[in-house]
Write an enzyme that holds these catalytic residues in place. Structure first.
Site, PDB file in Angstrom:
ATOM      1  N   CYS A   1       0.832  -1.200   0.000  1.00 39.30           N
ATOM      2  CA  CYS A   1       0.000   0.000   0.000  1.00 39.30           C
ATOM      3  C   CYS A   1       0.868   1.252   0.000  1.00 39.30           C
ATOM      4  O   CYS A   1       0.693   2.128  -0.833  1.00 39.30           O
ATOM      5  CB  CYS A   1      -0.922   0.014   1.216  1.00 39.30           C
ATOM      6  SG  CYS A   1      -2.196  -1.248   1.123  1.00 39.30           S
ATOM      7  N   HIS A   2       1.785   1.338   0.937  1.00 47.81           N
ATOM      8  CA  HIS A   2       2.563   2.568   1.048  1.00 47.81           C
ATOM      9  C   HIS A   2       4.045   2.303   1.239  1.00 47.81           C
ATOM     10  O   HIS A   2       4.797   3.176   1.645  1.00 47.81           O
ATOM     11  CB  HIS A   2       2.016   3.438   2.181  1.00 47.81           C
ATOM     12  CG  HIS A   2       0.538   3.633   2.083  1.00 47.81           C
ATOM     13  ND1 HIS A   2      -0.351   2.876   2.788  1.00 47.81           N
ATOM     14  CD2 HIS A   2      -0.199   4.457   1.314  1.00 47.81           C
ATOM     15  CE1 HIS A   2      -1.581   3.231   2.462  1.00 47.81           C
ATOM     16  NE2 HIS A   2      -1.523   4.182   1.581  1.00 47.81           N
ATOM     17  N   GLY A   3       4.489   1.057   0.965  1.00 49.38           N
ATOM     18  CA  GLY A   3       5.917   0.781   0.873  1.00 49.38           C
ATOM     19  C   GLY A   3       6.648   0.555   2.192  1.00 49.38           C
ATOM     20  O   GLY A   3       7.867   0.682   2.237  1.00 49.38           O
TER      21      GLY A   3
ATOM     22  N   ARG B   1       0.635   9.757   0.812  1.00 51.05           N
ATOM     23  CA  ARG B   1       1.673   8.772   0.594  1.00 51.05           C
ATOM     24  C   ARG B   1       3.059   9.387   0.514  1.00 51.05           C
ATOM     25  O   ARG B   1       4.058   8.720   0.735  1.00 51.05           O
ATOM     26  CB  ARG B   1       1.388   8.035  -0.716  1.00 51.05           C
ATOM     27  CG  ARG B   1       0.923   6.663  -0.481  1.00 51.05           C
ATOM     28  CD  ARG B   1       0.839   5.808  -1.692  1.00 51.05           C
ATOM     29  NE  ARG B   1       1.011   6.429  -2.983  1.00 51.05           N
ATOM     30  CZ  ARG B   1       0.823   5.782  -4.124  1.00 51.05           C
ATOM     31  NH1 ARG B   1       0.446   4.547  -4.113  1.00 51.05           N
ATOM     32  NH2 ARG B   1       0.999   6.378  -5.280  1.00 51.05           N
TER      33      ARG B   1
END
Lengths: 189, 433
Positions: free
Chosen positions: A153-155, B311
């Site tokens: 999802c966000h690493g 993000r």
């Protein structure tokens, strides 16, 4: 109509404040059931613990179970993976706390504090960033740089002891209360 | 600008009603005789288009609710759920269910397309400036309510992308644990009604998804009320000086708005009939699975700019604050813009930065659509999209908090026309258009 202003509070002032206070308390009391009905019901709170049979899990394999509606990781670590986890010093970790419900809250995040038996790694499969389920590395397909898990999802990247090493997640994967009921069986919760 | 009412009741019944509840007078004054600047262009049709969108969503939504089951319990086949099954049943079994659902699902996209154009229009022509601050803030509130409604509606499909979208977004609250321990987790548990997103979550989202459009309709009422007190802004951004600058709303703008609503409906129909899954995510054809996160998790296109901001920030709480701040910033725009000139038509410097801002928002949307590891390769140099998103996020904030106050002070605007009538009719008073 003229109003009389006196420094002394009158009986009317008292009644006014008292009535307002009763109304405010009444409104709060009436609102609470509407707020609390959103919280988990008794049926949800009564969710039982689970037992996991470890025998089918091969060395190097990570299996996902469901515990209280969330994924639960059980990984049988290879000697190399254990070594990788032990090679890193706690001071280099973004989150130096073990996050292990079986230990005191301030236990350091050493590899030994992340497992009960070093071969068996058990933790929640909920990424501490925003709750996705990270993907486990396999020898063939590594996920991230640390041999553990990568959250797509966000690493966020976790190592082979489930500790956050890189990315936006703030904490190591949470370890729930569990115990070995036999050498090949654990009870979680 | 509302002015005295020009309504004259014509029949005995309307005269009787007018002295008891002046409903016909109200409708006449707001929808028929309302004096409207004579120079409103195409971009001013989006108010009517948005009203149309809200109506479409409410009508199709009420009908869909008659066939939908808000339950995450196991459905007719293993690993399925009743909510997902009922959506499939709407698509396959219910008469015209496919049409109603595709109109509702794509209607959300069309609604956001229209609202973004409407917002950019307001920014370009300075429609937020005094005396229209309350009008603008009500618009921001409507937009935030739309985001919440769309998010909850998206969850109802209970496909795998729906499920994980709910998980990720509700987990944003858990970042509050970094401020007060356990506060964020307690809020997340309260929102879920359990220890994870589940049946209780789906049921409450369904209830609220049904409620919210009516809340939006209420705020739209206030928005239109706040519009009718100062009257419309216009592309020149100058005030109406008298009756020569306006035309009655009906027939001039009912017809003009109606024409553009029809064009918009054609575009809408093209999407529904020729590419109904264009903006959907393939993962939503898979029933929700609480232990398998889709490989690339993305929100719907209209939320991707904000997702890219979230993000791009490596620290969780900071990411959430940047996201929330981007929305909150919109509220302060009326006071951030120091220019005395409303319309960017007369602001040569700000106009350039405005278009850069539009491109910036599209770039953010693009960054939010790509995977976490995506990068641009520019002649041997690798530029990570995370960094592109960071720069774009910085520009978003700089545009509002630095450029808006600063450029208004140093820019020399072009000369403003004397009046709307002169600008439209020309010095020779030639016939309009």
């Amino acid at each position: 109509m003229a109003t009389t202003t006196t420094a002394e509070p009158t009986r009317r002032d008292f009644l006014y404040v008292a009535t307002g206070a009763v109304a405010a308390v009444g409104a709060a009391a009436a609102a609470w059931p509407f707020i609390d009905q959103m919280n988990p019901s008794s049926a949800v709170l009564a969710l039982a613990s689970i037992e996991v049979d470890l025998t089918p899990i091969q060395v190097g394999q990570s299996v996902t179970f469901v515990f209280r509606g969330h994924p639960l990781f059980v990984r049988r670590r290879s000697p190399k993976e254990i070594e990788m986890a032990r090679a890193v010093s706690v001071s280099d970790l973004p989150d130096p706390v073990a996050r292990n419900d079986n230990l005191p809250a301030d236990a350091p995040a050493t590899d030994a504090n992340r497992e009960i038996k070093s071969e068996w790694y058990v933790s929640s499969g909920v990424c501490t960033h925003l709750g996705c389920t990270p993907t486990a590395s396999t020898p063939q397909i590594p996920q991230g740089e640390f041999g553990g898990w990568l959250c797509h999802c966000h690493g966020s990247q976790y190592d082979t002891a489930g500790r956050i090493r890189k990315g936006p997640a703030p904490r190591n994967l949470q370890i729930p209360v569990y115990s070995f009921v036999s050498p090949t069986r654990i009870k979680v919760g | 600008m509302s002015g005295p009412s020009t309504y004259v009741p014509q029949t005995g019944l309307t005269r009787w009603l007018d002295t008891r509840l002046p409903l016909v007078r109200f409708a006449h004054d707001t929808m028929l005789s309302f004096p409207t600047p004579r120079n409103l262009n195409f971009w001013y049709a989006f108010g009517a288009i948005l009203t149309f969108c809200l109506g479409v969503q409410i009508v199709t939504g009420i009908v869909l609710a008659m066939h939908y089951t808000p339950s995450a319990l196991v459905g007719s086949i293993p690993d399925s759920n009743l909510a997902f099954d009922s959506v499939e049943s709407i698509m396959r079994d219910v008469n015209y269910g496919w049409l109603l659902r595709y109109v509702h699902a794509n209607g959300a996209s069309m609604f956001f397309l229209a609202v973004y154009i409407h917002m950019f229009r307001g920014l370009y022509y300075g429609s937020y400036k005094a005396p229209r601050e309350v009008l603008w803030i009500l618009g921001v509130i409507i937009y935030v309510l739309m985001v919440l409604t769309a998010f909850m509606g998206y969850s109802l499909v209970w496909g795998n992308m729906s499920f994980w979208a709910v998980t990720v977004i509700t987990n944003l609250f858990s970042s509050l644990d970094q401020v007060i321990p356990h506060l964020g987790s307690a809020i997340a548990t309260w929102l879920w009604g359990g220890f994870a997103v589940g049946d209780a979550t789906l049921n409450r989202f369904f209830s609220l998804h049904y409620l919210m459009p009516f809340v939006i309709a209420g705020v739209v009422g206030l928005h239109i009320w706040a519009l009718h007190v100062p009257g419309n802004n216009n592309p020149l951004g100058i005030d109406v000086k008298g009756p020569q600058d306006t035309v009655p709303f009906h027939p001039y703008y009912t017809v003009k708005d109606g024409f553009y609503v029809a064009l918009f409906a054609i575009l809408f129909a093209a999407l529904v009939f020729y590419a109904p899954d264009l903006v959907g995510d393939p993962n939503n054809f898979i029933p929700a699975n609480p232990v398998v996160t889709p490989a690339d998790i993305v929100p719907e296109w209209y939320l991707r700019p904000f997702y890219a901001m979230l993000r791009s920030i490596p620290q969780q709480l900071a990411g959430v604050l940047v996201l929330a701040g981007a929305l909150l910033t919109l509220v302060f725009i009326p006071w951030l813009d120091s220019s005395r000139v409303r319309s960017n038509r007369f602001r040569p410097v700000m106009k350039v930065f405005f278009w850069v801002f539009v491109a910036d928002c599209i770039l953010l949307g693009y960054c939010g659509s790509e995977g976490v590891d995506a990068a641009w390769h520019l002649g041997g140099i690798e530029l990570s999209l995370v960094w592109v998103a960071r720069i774009a996020t910085a520009y978003y904030y700089i545009y509002f908090w630095v450029l808006m106050p600063l450029i208004g002070l140093i820019e020399r605007p072009l000369p403003l026309p004397d009046s709307i009538a002169k600008s439209v009719l020309g010095a020779s008073a030639a016939p309009a258009e």
